[in-house]
Design a protein around this motif. Structure first.
Motif, PDB file in Angstrom:
ATOM      1  N   HIS A  30      14.478  12.048   9.700  1.00  0.00           N
ATOM      2  CA  HIS A  30      14.192  10.794   9.000  1.00  0.00           C
ATOM      3  C   HIS A  30      13.152  11.043   7.910  1.00  0.00           C
ATOM      4  N   SER A  31      13.274  10.301   6.842  1.00  0.00           N
ATOM      5  CA  SER A  31      12.333  10.426   5.721  1.00  0.00           C
ATOM      6  C   SER A  31      12.079   9.030   5.169  1.00  0.00           C
ATOM      7  N   GLY A  32      11.344   8.959   4.092  1.00  0.00           N
ATOM      8  CA  GLY A  32      11.098   7.679   3.438  1.00  0.00           C
ATOM      9  C   GLY A  32       9.703   7.151   3.630  1.00  0.00           C
ATOM     10  N   LEU A  33       8.871   7.818   4.468  1.00  0.00           N
ATOM     11  CA  LEU A  33       7.525   7.299   4.705  1.00  0.00           C
ATOM     12  C   LEU A  33       6.643   7.471   3.471  1.00  0.00           C
ATOM     13  N   ASP A  34       6.839   8.544   2.722  1.00  0.00           N
ATOM     14  CA  ASP A  34       6.058   8.739   1.498  1.00  0.00           C
ATOM     15  C   ASP A  34       6.358   7.645   0.478  1.00  0.00           C
ATOM     16  N   GLN A  35       7.645   7.261   0.378  1.00  0.00           N
ATOM     17  CA  GLN A  35       8.010   6.183  -0.547  1.00  0.00           C
ATOM     18  C   GLN A  35       7.391   4.856  -0.102  1.00  0.00           C
ATOM     19  N   LEU A  36       7.408   4.633   1.217  1.00  0.00           N
ATOM     20  CA  LEU A  36       6.787   3.414   1.730  1.00  0.00           C
ATOM     21  C   LEU A  36       5.287   3.419   1.461  1.00  0.00           C
ATOM     22  N   GLN A  37       4.648   4.563   1.653  1.00  0.00           N
ATOM     23  CA  GLN A  37       3.211   4.658   1.386  1.00  0.00           C
ATOM     24  C   GLN A  37       2.915   4.340  -0.074  1.00  0.00           C
ATOM     25  N   ASN A  38       3.744   4.832  -0.967  1.00  0.00           N
ATOM     26  CA  ASN A  38       3.541   4.556  -2.388  1.00  0.00           C
ATOM     27  C   ASN A  38       3.640   3.057  -2.670  1.00  0.00           C
ATOM     28  N   CYS A  39       4.646   2.398  -2.047  1.00  0.00           N
ATOM     29  CA  CYS A  39       4.813   0.957  -2.254  1.00  0.00           C
ATOM     30  C   CYS A  39       3.653   0.177  -1.650  1.00  0.00           C
ATOM     31  N   PHE A  40       3.282   0.503  -0.416  1.00  0.00           N
ATOM     32  CA  PHE A  40       2.177  -0.204   0.244  1.00  0.00           C
ATOM     33  C   PHE A  40       0.882  -0.039  -0.550  1.00  0.00           C
ATOM     34  N   THR A  41       0.632   1.183  -1.012  1.00  0.00           N
ATOM     35  CA  THR A  41      -0.619   1.453  -1.726  1.00  0.00           C
ATOM     36  C   THR A  41      -0.674   0.698  -3.047  1.00  0.00           C
ATOM     37  N   LEU A  42       0.425   0.732  -3.810  1.00  0.00           N
ATOM     38  CA  LEU A  42       0.449   0.022  -5.092  1.00  0.00           C
ATOM     39  C   LEU A  42       0.297  -1.480  -4.897  1.00  0.00           C
ATOM     40  N   LEU A  43       0.927  -2.017  -3.852  1.00  0.00           N
ATOM     41  CA  LEU A  43       0.784  -3.448  -3.586  1.00  0.00           C
ATOM     42  C   LEU A  43      -0.647  -3.803  -3.209  1.00  0.00           C
ATOM     43  N   ALA A  44      -1.267  -2.972  -2.367  1.00  0.00           N
ATOM     44  CA  ALA A  44      -2.657  -3.231  -1.976  1.00  0.00           C
ATOM     45  C   ALA A  44      -3.574  -3.183  -3.190  1.00  0.00           C
ATOM     46  N   GLU A  45      -3.374  -2.174  -4.044  1.00  0.00           N
ATOM     47  CA  GLU A  45      -4.195  -2.073  -5.256  1.00  0.00           C
ATOM     48  C   GLU A  45      -4.000  -3.301  -6.141  1.00  0.00           C
ATOM     49  N   SER A  46      -2.749  -3.760  -6.256  1.00  0.00           N
ATOM     50  CA  SER A  46      -2.472  -4.938  -7.083  1.00  0.00           C
ATOM     51  C   SER A  46      -3.128  -6.183  -6.499  1.00  0.00           C
ATOM     52  N   LEU A  47      -3.043  -6.353  -5.181  1.00  0.00           N
ATOM     53  CA  LEU A  47      -3.641  -7.528  -4.548  1.00  0.00           C
ATOM     54  C   LEU A  47      -5.163  -7.512  -4.660  1.00  0.00           C
ATOM     55  N   PHE A  48      -5.759  -6.342  -4.502  1.00  0.00           N
ATOM     56  CA  PHE A  48      -7.216  -6.261  -4.682  1.00  0.00           C
ATOM     57  C   PHE A  48      -7.596  -6.547  -6.139  1.00  0.00           C
TER      58      PHE A  48
END
Length: 749
Positions: A252-270
């Motif tokens: 299984h893969s895709g965790l790095d892509q999820l991390q990128n999305c979560f991080t960018l969203l958190a940065e945007s919300l902050f």
């Protein structure tokens, strides 16, 4: 062909899976440079053997030094630099714990075999098809595109806020200047014009404030929609793929892509949160009737904070499920007082959080009320998340020294021990932490998939069956009461997972014919896979008809037999394995005399036999099956050598090897030649060699078959005899006397 050479010939999609296996724990450069040497070492035996692991580590470093000397002469600056870095990295990481590198290398080789097996199995089952749906990739790309758009919108709004700040500062300056003008000068034309200008500026400020608040509301809505409709769904899909991978499914893969999305969203919300705080400062400095900031800002800030809470609470994931390093193919089965490893990742990667988040591990915190057993975790159960433990710099923590210990019951007696432990009882390992960032305090919690506790390795097969059934049957991350009423599953799903067991554990999955035989053994009939519902009791609780063991125990014994005694033959496809006695006769019936096939015994646990066909004088096909070989016999003599040297005596005939062609028509030596441990020794007479008068001996399996018998030989018919002894007997005794000697009771000793 070496395993690494096979890997390099894979298609791109499989090479991407190989790339996921390697990181700084075991760099791919080392795997490539020392490919053959690495494959020739027994890494698994070094799991719990520190001296052996230390020797392997030292030899690996020596091999790297040899390559370093070679490239130094060639003055390859880049390779010299990489080798120096890698050697220093490996020595620093494993010098004090050499057994860990044995685990890492062994796991890497195993994952390679899994990918190779997947590449060689073109047929996909229902589970794999659902996991590899093309819509998943499209959805991931769509999510990444939307996250980037939200980030861009937040940055553009940031520029609007800065423009508004400049505008308001200018207004403030000019307004204060106006206030300093004397009362009698306020009727001046210039002053009146300035007043009109200030009114225009105030109108612009009001417009800009409303515009920023509207844009912010829009970005917040887009973020809500993305989180609820796409991102959380992606995370759930990743967790489902992880469940399936735990029981041998595709990597299984895709965790790095999820991390990128979560991080960018958190940065945007902050960033949006800072913008709203800035608007509050603007409001304190300047307000007016109809000001939109006090009307809209509190609600928007509340929504942003809620989204940040939700995002963080979803971002703590168990990246690698609990697993004993000694049994990497059996995650989620834990033995009391044996260390296991588990790794967590925070999908929001912010430098401010490095070393600031401490994670606490616990077991049975939310134990099922029906469970009569409780455990505690011994070892280091509190650790800080860092960006140092992962190759991609993610914020993670790996617990390597946890071990479960059973608590005494309230009556003061010990809990269940040994065979009494119930391998259908599920437990959970949970993790707690707290994030304090920019004035927010957020409690986070994550749990592993349910684990099964054992106190003896003999319980591992049944415990693993429970793990398979749970993760195949449900996508619920926590259901500790699952086995109160375990659901049925379709036969097609189970067969797919059984093939994965062979793929992940012994490097080669099962084909359609082999799976068909297993299906008949499970159901007792020919059925339609997709509609037939199979129950837990049929898989693991009820004995097979006429046998003293269950289907799963029988299959697990075969896996162990392959792993420890006949692995190269299995990987090469020499073993048909799963074929009924009736089917083997149909396959061999019209083949050349001496054609044989290898199949697993249906009556003996962990046994393998071979059946060959020959024709009688009347032209009738006759079949013979040798008594199954088990681990005891195969420990003494390699199976390939048994097939090479096997002899039968029919009445007064001289012994001969009846095995000529591996089904369908492959010459025996062509099929098995590379697996022979040595070339057949020439027969020596007693006076021609040996130590102190002893005759050099090689054990040869010999069976005696009566001319008119078509029954399989009994155990007493299989005799070890050295070639030299047989040569002397043959020279001095007649065939009749030899037959009498071989059939006497003493010959069975």
């Amino acid at each position: 062909m070496s395993q690494w050479n096979q890997v390099q010939q894979l298609e791109t999609k499989f090479l991407e899976q190989i790339d996921q296996i390697y990181d700084d724990k075991f760099p791919m450069e080392v795997r490539h440079l020392l490919a053959q040497w690495i494959e020739n070492q027994d890494w698994e035996s070094a799991y719990n053997n520190e001296p052996m692991a230390a020797i392997l580590l030292q030899n690996l470093l020596i091999k790297l030094d040899e390559h370093f000397d070679r490239v130094s002469q060639e003055k390859n600056l880049l390779l010299i630099h990489n080798l120096k870095r890698i050697r220093k990295l490996l020595q620093g990481k494993y010098q004090n714990n050499p057994m860990h590198i044995a685990v890492v290398v062994s796991n890497s080789l195993r994952e390679e075999r899994r990918v190779l097996a997947s590449a060689n199995m073109p047929l996909q089952g229902p589970l794999e098809k659902s996991l590899q749906n093309s819509l998943v990739t499209e959805r991931q790309r769509n999510a990444e595109h939307k996250v980037s758009a939200i980030k861009n919108s937040a940055q553009m709004t940031d520029q609007d806020v800065k423009y508004l700040e400049d505008l308001q500062e200018e207004f403030d300056f000019r307004y204060k200047t106006m206030q300093s003008v004397e009362q009698n000068d306020k009727n001046n034309v210039v002053v009146k014009q300035e007043m009109l200008m200030l009114q225009e500026m105030l109108n612009t400020i009001d417009f800009r404030r409303k515009e920023i608040l509207n844009k912010t509301a829009q970005v917040i809505k887009e973020t809500e929609d993305l989180m609820n409709n796409t991102l959380i769904e992606e995370l759930l899909d990743w967790k489902r793929r992880q469940q399936i991978a735990c029981v041998g499914g595709p990597l299984h893969s895709g965790l790095d892509q999820l991390q990128n999305c979560f991080t960018l969203l958190a940065e945007s919300l902050f960033q949006i949160r800072r913008q709203l705080e800035k608007l509050d400062e603007f409001f304190v400095k300047l307000t007016y009737e109809g000001d939109s900031i006090p009307l809209q800002r509190p609600h928007l800030l509340e929504r942003v904070n809620f989204l940040l809470y939700s995002l963080f609470q979803s971002s703590l994931v168990v990246e690698k499920q609990p697993c004993m390093p000694t049994h990497p193919q059996r995650p989620l089965v834990l033995k009391t007082l044996i260390q296991f490893t588990v790794k967590l990742r925070l999908l929001i990667k912010l430098p401010e959080l490095n070393y600031q988040i401490k994670v606490k591990a616990a077991i049975d915190k939310n134990a099922s009320p029906i469970s009569s057993r409780r455990f505690v975790l011994c070892g280091t159960h509190v650790k800080a998340m860092t960006m140092d433990e992962s190759a991609n710099g993610s914020l993670s923590v790996e617990f390597r020294h946890l071990q479960p210990k059973e608590m005494k019951s309230s009556a003061g007696n010990k809990g269940y021990e040994g065979p009494q432990m119930v391998t259908e009882e599920l437990h959970s390992i949970s993790f707690e932490t707290q994030v304090c960032l920019y004035g927010l305090t957020i409690d986070l919690e994550a749990s592993s998939l349910p684990v099964v506790m054992i106190s003896n390795v003999s319980q591992l097969p049944n415990a693993w069956a429970s793990i398979i059934w749970y993760n195949l049957s449900t996508n619920e991350p926590q259901n500790l009461a699952f086995f109160n009423n375990p659901p049925s599953i379709t036969l097609s799903q189970l067969l797919e997972v059984l093939s994965w067991q062979f793929s992940s554990y012994v490097g080669r999955g099962l084909n359609a014919d082999q799976l068909s035989m297993l299906a008949e053994k499970l159901t007792g009939q020919q059925v339609i896979y997709s509609s037939y519902q199979l129950y837990w009791s049929k898989f693991c609780k009820e004995h097979l008809p006429g046998k003293s063991f269950t289907f799963w125990v029988w299959l697990e014994a075969i896996l162990e037999l392959i792993k420890k005694h006949i692995l190269p033959l299995w990987i090469d496809g020499c073993i048909m394995g799963f074929v009924s006695k009736e089917k083997e006769r149909v396959l061999l019936k019209d083949k050349m005399p001496g054609t044989f096939l290898l199949r697993f015994s249906e009556s003996n646990l962990g046994g393998i036999t071979f059946t060959w066909v020959y024709k009688s004088e009347s032209g009738e096909e006759i079949f013979h099956s040798v008594e199954p070989y088990n681990k005891g016999r195969l420990t003494a003599l390699p199976f390939a050598d048994i097939l090479r040297d096997y002899k039968v005596i029919v009445a007064d005939n001289v012994p001969e090897n009846p095995l000529k062609y591996l089904y369908p028509d492959i010459p025996k030596d062509k099929a098995f030649g590379k697996h022979y441990s040595s070339q057949p020794n020439e027969v020596l007479r007693p006076t021609e060699g040996g130590v102190k008068g002893y005759v050099p001996s090689v054990f040869i399996p010999i069976s005696k078959i009566l001319r008119d018998s078509t029954d399989p030989p009994s155990p007493s018919d299989l005799l070890p005899m050295s070639p030299s002894v047989y040569a002397v007997l043959k020279e001095h005794l007649s065939p009749t006397i030899m037959e009498t000697a071989l059939s006497s009771p003493c010959s069975t000793d």
